[in-house]
Write a protein that holds these residues in place. Sequence first.
Motif, PDB file in Angstrom:
ATOM      1  N   ARG A 167       0.869  -1.175   0.000  1.00  0.00           N
ATOM      2  CA  ARG A 167       0.000   0.000   0.000  1.00  0.00           C
ATOM      3  C   ARG A 167       0.902   1.220   0.000  1.00  0.00           C
ATOM      4  O   ARG A 167       1.866   1.299   0.767  1.00  0.00           O
ATOM      5  N   HIS A 168       0.585   2.197  -0.850  1.00  0.00           N
ATOM      6  CA  HIS A 168       1.548   3.275  -1.047  1.00  0.00           C
ATOM      7  C   HIS A 168       0.863   4.558  -1.509  1.00  0.00           C
ATOM      8  O   HIS A 168      -0.264   4.543  -2.026  1.00  0.00           O
ATOM      9  N   THR A 169       1.555   5.653  -1.329  1.00  0.00           N
ATOM     10  CA  THR A 169       1.175   6.926  -1.930  1.00  0.00           C
ATOM     11  C   THR A 169       2.430   7.757  -2.108  1.00  0.00           C
ATOM     12  O   THR A 169       3.423   7.579  -1.382  1.00  0.00           O
ATOM     13  N   VAL A 235       2.866  12.274   7.855  1.00  0.00           N
ATOM     14  CA  VAL A 235       2.391  11.494   8.996  1.00  0.00           C
ATOM     15  C   VAL A 235       0.937  11.068   8.802  1.00  0.00           C
ATOM     16  O   VAL A 235       0.578   9.917   9.077  1.00  0.00           O
ATOM     17  N   VAL A 236       0.097  11.975   8.310  1.00  0.00           N
ATOM     18  CA  VAL A 236      -1.305  11.617   8.057  1.00  0.00           C
ATOM     19  C   VAL A 236      -1.377  10.517   7.007  1.00  0.00           C
ATOM     20  O   VAL A 236      -2.150   9.558   7.133  1.00  0.00           O
ATOM     21  N   ALA A 237      -0.559  10.633   5.958  1.00  0.00           N
ATOM     22  CA  ALA A 237      -0.540   9.590   4.922  1.00  0.00           C
ATOM     23  C   ALA A 237      -0.115   8.251   5.522  1.00  0.00           C
ATOM     24  O   ALA A 237      -0.696   7.204   5.214  1.00  0.00           O
ATOM     25  N   ALA A 243      -3.800   2.158   8.649  1.00  0.00           N
ATOM     26  CA  ALA A 243      -5.179   1.850   9.057  1.00  0.00           C
ATOM     27  C   ALA A 243      -5.985   1.191   7.939  1.00  0.00           C
ATOM     28  O   ALA A 243      -7.155   0.852   8.132  1.00  0.00           O
ATOM     29  N   GLY A 244      -5.375   1.051   6.759  1.00  0.00           N
ATOM     30  CA  GLY A 244      -6.088   0.454   5.634  1.00  0.00           C
ATOM     31  C   GLY A 244      -7.082   1.382   4.974  1.00  0.00           C
ATOM     32  O   GLY A 244      -7.951   0.936   4.219  1.00  0.00           O
ATOM     33  N   GLU A 245      -6.956   2.681   5.247  1.00  0.00           N
ATOM     34  CA  GLU A 245      -7.874   3.652   4.649  1.00  0.00           C
ATOM     35  C   GLU A 245      -7.456   3.962   3.218  1.00  0.00           C
ATOM     36  O   GLU A 245      -6.277   3.870   2.873  1.00  0.00           O
ATOM     37  N   PRO A 246      -8.410   4.335   2.372  1.00  0.00           N
ATOM     38  CA  PRO A 246      -8.075   4.593   0.964  1.00  0.00           C
ATOM     39  C   PRO A 246      -7.199   5.827   0.806  1.00  0.00           C
ATOM     40  O   PRO A 246      -7.349   6.811   1.526  1.00  0.00           O
ATOM     41  N   ARG A 300      -8.362  17.180   1.125  1.00  0.00           N
ATOM     42  CA  ARG A 300      -9.462  16.248   1.398  1.00  0.00           C
ATOM     43  C   ARG A 300      -9.015  15.065   2.246  1.00  0.00           C
ATOM     44  O   ARG A 300      -9.722  14.658   3.181  1.00  0.00           O
ATOM     45  N   ASP A 301      -7.824  14.512   1.966  1.00  0.00           N
ATOM     46  CA  ASP A 301      -7.416  13.248   2.582  1.00  0.00           C
ATOM     47  C   ASP A 301      -6.322  13.380   3.643  1.00  0.00           C
ATOM     48  O   ASP A 301      -6.224  12.528   4.532  1.00  0.00           O
TER      49      ASP A 301
END
Length: 328
Positions: A167-169, A235-237, A243-246, A300-301
């Motif tokens: 999982r990444h961004t 940190v939010v990312a 947490a497995g959030e999108p 938004r995220d």
Amino acid sequence: MSWLVTGGAGYIGAHIVRALATDGLTPVVLDDLSSGVASFVPDGVAFVRGSILNRELVESALRDHDVTGVIHVAGYKYAGVSVQRPLHTYEQNVDGTRVVLAAMAAANVTNLVFSSSAAVYGTPDVPLVTEDLPKRPASPYGESKLIGEWLIRDQGIATAGTEHPLRHTSLRYFNVVGSGDPSVYDVSPHNLFPIVFEKLIAGEVPRINGDDYDTPDGTNVRDYVHVADIASAHVVAARRLAAGEPVEPAYNLGSQNGLSVKEIMTAVARVTGVDFAPEIGPRRSGDPDRIVATGDLAARDLDWRMRYTVDEMVRSGWDARRAATAPA
């Protein structure tokens, strides 16, 4: 919950380390100190000295510290110099990212926040840069960051549906300025703020490269974002991934409006109390009139917003730089 911060002894990485700790997470630093500063690592934070190119070292750091995820900040970040050192740039940024991904896969670490760059866009001819804009990097540095994003994307695809999917961004940003801690300052010899500060400390006059651009005051307009805001978004990312959030594949951390070089110079004179009129030099080849990004998706995220005025950005950076040379 521990997070490995590659490049955690650098200007941006050290702020991310502090933001993680403040948020109740446990940072672990991996840095070879090629551009980082050992004193930037806070007391009590685990520090692994070495290169991201050392696969065994990276994997050991992940296993030894029971790492939940990686915030990958380490890399060669000098876009202009990358033109003269393309092989070094690709080694550090492309092969380095490949090694980090391989070590993560071996250690079953599945969360990755990649510190990318707005340099992946090159010199877009639109007033606001959005994440879906075509990528046309104009330097080996920008190319290496884009390839890093591709590597991460492809590893995510390859591991999807497996027991340990990645999982990444990727977070893309422009000019990072200021300081969130008086013990950490920007040491880059190529960024605007430290260049101006060093000139003033030396009793010299800063220079503007070109004042005939198609902007309101004739000087380049860019995003300038405070390093503490950048750290907070990382940190939010990280929390969302764990947490497995999108999350989106990439986010721009942009200011939406931008500031001109002349506006920065005016703020520096106002905040520092040093009355100077910057010299005007010739344009630098390839410098576009304006590059400013929207931060709508990140707002938004990732709770992304500009929390600092230009004067606060200058003041925090100036105070940290002067503290570095103050008598003990």
